[in-house]
Design a protein around this motif. Structure first.
Motif, PDB file in Angstrom:
ATOM      1  N   GLY A  74       9.773  63.713  12.641  1.00 53.28           N
ATOM      2  CA  GLY A  74      10.703  62.596  12.490  1.00 53.28           C
ATOM      3  C   GLY A  74      11.921  62.743  13.378  1.00 53.28           C
ATOM      4  O   GLY A  74      12.200  63.811  13.920  1.00 53.28           O
ATOM      5  N   ARG A  75      12.647  61.654  13.532  1.00 55.23           N
ATOM      6  CA  ARG A  75      13.894  61.681  14.293  1.00 55.23           C
ATOM      7  C   ARG A  75      14.807  60.578  13.769  1.00 55.23           C
ATOM      8  O   ARG A  75      14.338  59.572  13.216  1.00 55.23           O
ATOM      9  N   ILE A  76      16.092  60.773  13.920  1.00 56.26           N
ATOM     10  CA  ILE A  76      17.072  59.746  13.560  1.00 56.26           C
ATOM     11  C   ILE A  76      17.213  58.799  14.747  1.00 56.26           C
ATOM     12  O   ILE A  76      17.601  59.214  15.848  1.00 56.26           O
ATOM     13  N   GLY A  77      16.873  57.535  14.545  1.00 60.07           N
ATOM     14  CA  GLY A  77      16.902  56.557  15.624  1.00 60.07           C
ATOM     15  C   GLY A  77      17.990  55.515  15.507  1.00 60.07           C
ATOM     16  O   GLY A  77      18.328  54.845  16.490  1.00 60.07           O
ATOM     17  N   HIS A  78      18.554  55.353  14.293  1.00 61.14           N
ATOM     18  CA  HIS A  78      19.586  54.336  14.072  1.00 61.14           C
ATOM     19  C   HIS A  78      20.613  54.881  13.084  1.00 61.14           C
ATOM     20  O   HIS A  78      20.255  55.568  12.126  1.00 61.14           O
ATOM     21  N   ILE A  79      21.864  54.545  13.316  1.00 53.89           N
ATOM     22  CA  ILE A  79      22.946  54.878  12.394  1.00 53.89           C
ATOM     23  C   ILE A  79      23.624  53.571  12.004  1.00 53.89           C
ATOM     24  O   ILE A  79      24.190  52.872  12.863  1.00 53.89           O
ATOM     25  N   LEU A  80      23.550  53.228  10.728  1.00 54.43           N
ATOM     26  CA  LEU A  80      24.094  51.973  10.222  1.00 54.43           C
ATOM     27  C   LEU A  80      25.303  52.267   9.348  1.00 54.43           C
ATOM     28  O   LEU A  80      25.256  53.172   8.503  1.00 54.43           O
ATOM     29  N   VAL A  81      26.374  51.513   9.534  1.00 57.46           N
ATOM     30  CA  VAL A  81      27.617  51.737   8.786  1.00 57.46           C
ATOM     31  C   VAL A  81      27.985  50.456   8.050  1.00 57.46           C
ATOM     32  O   VAL A  81      28.116  49.392   8.663  1.00 57.46           O
ATOM     33  N   THR A  82      28.160  50.570   6.729  1.00 56.26           N
ATOM     34  CA  THR A  82      28.523  49.377   5.946  1.00 56.26           C
ATOM     35  C   THR A  82      29.949  48.931   6.233  1.00 56.26           C
ATOM     36  O   THR A  82      30.234  47.736   6.299  1.00 56.26           O
ATOM     37  N   HIS A  83      30.868  49.898   6.425  1.00 58.46           N
ATOM     38  CA  HIS A  83      32.258  49.538   6.698  1.00 58.46           C
ATOM     39  C   HIS A  83      33.034  50.765   7.144  1.00 58.46           C
ATOM     40  O   HIS A  83      32.623  51.904   6.912  1.00 58.46           O
ATOM     41  N   SER A  84      34.185  50.522   7.749  1.00 59.39           N
ATOM     42  CA  SER A  84      34.934  51.597   8.396  1.00 59.39           C
ATOM     43  C   SER A  84      36.035  52.150   7.499  1.00 59.39           C
ATOM     44  O   SER A  84      37.225  52.037   7.804  1.00 59.39           O
ATOM     45  N   GLN A 154      12.257  47.355   8.192  1.00 55.98           N
ATOM     46  CA  GLN A 154      13.009  46.256   8.791  1.00 55.98           C
ATOM     47  C   GLN A 154      14.196  45.970   7.888  1.00 55.98           C
ATOM     48  O   GLN A 154      14.032  45.754   6.692  1.00 55.98           O
ATOM     49  N   ILE A 155      15.390  45.991   8.461  1.00 55.57           N
ATOM     50  CA  ILE A 155      16.624  45.861   7.692  1.00 55.57           C
ATOM     51  C   ILE A 155      17.383  44.626   8.158  1.00 55.57           C
ATOM     52  O   ILE A 155      17.564  44.404   9.365  1.00 55.57           O
ATOM     53  N   GLU A 156      17.846  43.834   7.187  1.00 58.45           N
ATOM     54  CA  GLU A 156      18.652  42.646   7.468  1.00 58.45           C
ATOM     55  C   GLU A 156      20.110  42.942   7.161  1.00 58.45           C
ATOM     56  O   GLU A 156      20.438  43.484   6.100  1.00 58.45           O
ATOM     57  N   ALA A 157      20.996  42.609   8.084  1.00 60.53           N
ATOM     58  CA  ALA A 157      22.426  42.786   7.887  1.00 60.53           C
ATOM     59  C   ALA A 157      23.015  41.530   7.248  1.00 60.53           C
ATOM     60  O   ALA A 157      22.754  40.413   7.703  1.00 60.53           O
ATOM     61  N   LEU A 158      23.804  41.729   6.194  1.00 63.62           N
ATOM     62  CA  LEU A 158      24.491  40.628   5.517  1.00 63.62           C
ATOM     63  C   LEU A 158      25.987  40.889   5.567  1.00 63.62           C
ATOM     64  O   LEU A 158      26.454  41.921   5.065  1.00 63.62           O
ATOM     65  N   HIS A 159      26.734  39.982   6.165  1.00 60.84           N
ATOM     66  CA  HIS A 159      28.186  40.144   6.218  1.00 60.84           C
ATOM     67  C   HIS A 159      28.773  39.786   4.861  1.00 60.84           C
ATOM     68  O   HIS A 159      28.652  38.650   4.402  1.00 60.84           O
ATOM     69  N   THR A 160      29.402  40.768   4.222  1.00 60.46           N
ATOM     70  CA  THR A 160      29.948  40.584   2.873  1.00 60.46           C
ATOM     71  C   THR A 160      31.401  41.052   2.850  1.00 60.46           C
ATOM     72  O   THR A 160      31.731  42.086   2.269  1.00 60.46           O
ATOM     73  N   PRO A 161      32.300  40.300   3.486  1.00 58.10           N
ATOM     74  CA  PRO A 161      33.712  40.704   3.493  1.00 58.10           C
ATOM     75  C   PRO A 161      34.311  40.611   2.096  1.00 58.10           C
ATOM     76  O   PRO A 161      33.815  39.891   1.235  1.00 58.10           O
ATOM     77  N   GLY A 162      35.386  41.327   1.904  1.00 57.91           N
ATOM     78  CA  GLY A 162      36.069  41.325   0.612  1.00 57.91           C
ATOM     79  C   GLY A 162      36.732  42.663   0.374  1.00 57.91           C
ATOM     80  O   GLY A 162      37.956  42.768   0.359  1.00 57.91           O
ATOM     81  N   HIS A 163      35.923  43.701   0.209  1.00 61.21           N
ATOM     82  CA  HIS A 163      36.466  45.055   0.112  1.00 61.21           C
ATOM     83  C   HIS A 163      37.203  45.398   1.403  1.00 61.21           C
ATOM     84  O   HIS A 163      38.262  46.025   1.392  1.00 61.21           O
ATOM     85  N   ILE A 164      36.643  44.985   2.520  1.00 58.96           N
ATOM     86  CA  ILE A 164      37.253  45.039   3.851  1.00 58.96           C
ATOM     87  C   ILE A 164      36.528  43.995   4.690  1.00 58.96           C
ATOM     88  O   ILE A 164      35.387  43.630   4.393  1.00 58.96           O
ATOM     89  N   GLY A 165      37.200  43.503   5.722  1.00 57.42           N
ATOM     90  CA  GLY A 165      36.639  42.393   6.483  1.00 57.42           C
ATOM     91  C   GLY A 165      35.353  42.706   7.218  1.00 57.42           C
ATOM     92  O   GLY A 165      34.540  41.810   7.456  1.00 57.42           O
ATOM     93  N   HIS A 167      32.854  44.564   6.235  1.00 57.71           N
ATOM     94  CA  HIS A 167      31.832  45.105   5.328  1.00 57.71           C
ATOM     95  C   HIS A 167      30.494  44.393   5.507  1.00 57.71           C
ATOM     96  O   HIS A 167      30.408  43.169   5.530  1.00 57.71           O
ATOM     97  N   LEU A 168      29.441  45.213   5.631  1.00 62.57           N
ATOM     98  CA  LEU A 168      28.070  44.726   5.659  1.00 62.57           C
ATOM     99  C   LEU A 168      27.293  45.307   4.488  1.00 62.57           C
ATOM    100  O   LEU A 168      27.533  46.443   4.070  1.00 62.57           O
ATOM    101  N   CYS A 169      26.366  44.539   3.951  1.00 63.91           N
ATOM    102  CA  CYS A 169      25.306  45.063   3.105  1.00 63.91           C
ATOM    103  C   CYS A 169      24.023  45.020   3.926  1.00 63.91           C
ATOM    104  O   CYS A 169      23.904  44.239   4.876  1.00 63.91           O
ATOM    105  N   PHE A 170      23.065  45.873   3.567  1.00 62.85           N
ATOM    106  CA  PHE A 170      21.805  45.935   4.303  1.00 62.85           C
ATOM    107  C   PHE A 170      20.645  45.721   3.338  1.00 62.85           C
ATOM    108  O   PHE A 170      20.557  46.394   2.307  1.00 62.85           O
TER     109      PHE A 170
END
Length: 307
Positions: A74-84, A154-165, A167-170
């Motif tokens: 295996g290998r890490i191919g993607h790094i996804l961040v919900t918020h900063s 397969q991951i879908e990004a959903l923009h869910t601002p509120g906690h911080i502008g 913010h994404l959910c996946f």
């Protein structure tokens, strides 16, 4: 936010991968606190081509745990961040350097702010900035509805601002990696101008439009009743709003005094968060014409009901 639950039985060992859904493993970061509960949840999706969701805080031990969790072949191919925030995003740059995997997010810390929050931030009157990872950058920006695909996911990004502008959910089918937007152990901190309660409520309502089987939050255990939890969060915020309006009916007040009246004996460590949440409600009520500041809209402003 509401006070943490006494003991939910959620107490995994940091750095030990645990399968929590088919093809999904969770790694707990070693950063427990009053605001992070047991620590930050990092999720590994897939086996051969792994997506890491929320690599977590700057921690050599957690970096080693993530790398050790990669199975042979295996290998890490993607790094996804919900918020900063500092408990979610700093390790992204280090993990990218170690693996070569690109970082995906909605953008830097100020991305996704509403117009009024951008204006208030520019005026510098509301304070805020708690726990922000101001140095965060990503290789690819994700818009609402964007799809990221790996060998077996397969991951879908959903923009869910509120906690911080930014913010994404996946989403993967009925599973939702809900970041800090929806958690089971506590409600989310919303601290203007980084957080926006108007946006938070809209994001909750949006998530209610889909059927979810499980939420995998940024802190705490899985949420197995997503619809119930979303309904509770909305009712909880509406209840706080009613409390604030009731207090203001007895006279003008600022966020700090309102928090002391509304929150019953909050721990000292959580009182600043309580005050920030009340301020978020006051800004939301101001936008809706329910309250107004007696002078400039600011962190220490006195608010009164609009008659």
């Amino acid at each position: 936010m509401n006070r943490p639950q006494a003991d939910t039985g959620f107490n995994p060992k940091p750095g030990v991968p645990e399968e929590v859904a088919p093809g999904v493993r969770r790694l707990l970061a070693p950063n427990p606190s009053a605001m992070t509960y047991r620590g930050t949840n990092t999720y590994l999706v897939g086996d051969s081509e792994i997506a890491v969701i929320d690599p977590g805080p700057a921690s050599d031990a957690h970096l080693e745990a993530i790398l050790d969790a990669v199975q042979p072949g295996g290998r890490i191919g993607h790094i996804l961040v919900t918020h900063s925030h500092l408990d979610h995003s700093p390790l992204a740059a280090v993990l990218r350097e170690a693996t070569g995997a690109p970082v995906y997010a909605h953008g830097p810390a100020t991305t996704g702010r509403s117009a009024i929050m951008a204006q208030l931030a520019a005026e510098g009157m509301l304070g805020g900035g708690e726990g922000i990872d101001h140095g965060f950058v990503c290789d690819h920006t994700l818009a609402d509805g964007d799809i990221i695909a790996g060998a077996d996911w397969q991951i879908e990004a959903l923009h869910t601002p509120g906690h911080i502008g930014n913010h994404l959910c996946f989403a993967i089918g009925g599973l939702l990696f809900s970041g800090d937007h929806v958690m089971g152990w506590a409600s989310s901190l919303v601290s203007p101008p980084d957080g926006d309660l108007t946006d938070f409520m809209a994001s909750c309502a949006r998530l209610q439009q889909r059927r979810w089987t499980c939420f995998l939050p940024g802190h705490g255990d899985l949420v197995h009743d997503p619809a119930e939890r979303l309904a509770w969060l909305i009712a909880h915020r509406k209840g706080r709003e009613a409390d604030i309006l009731e207090q203001l009916a007895h006279g003008a007040a600022d966020a700090a005094s309102l928090a002391r009246h509304i929150y019953r004996d909050p721990p000292d460590a959580l009182l600043p968060a309580a005050e920030r949440n009340v301020l978020a409600h006051l800004v939301d009520l101001y936008q809706r014409g329910r309250v107004r500041p007696t002078a400039t809209l600011a962190r220490e402003a006195i608010f009164e009901l609009c008659r």
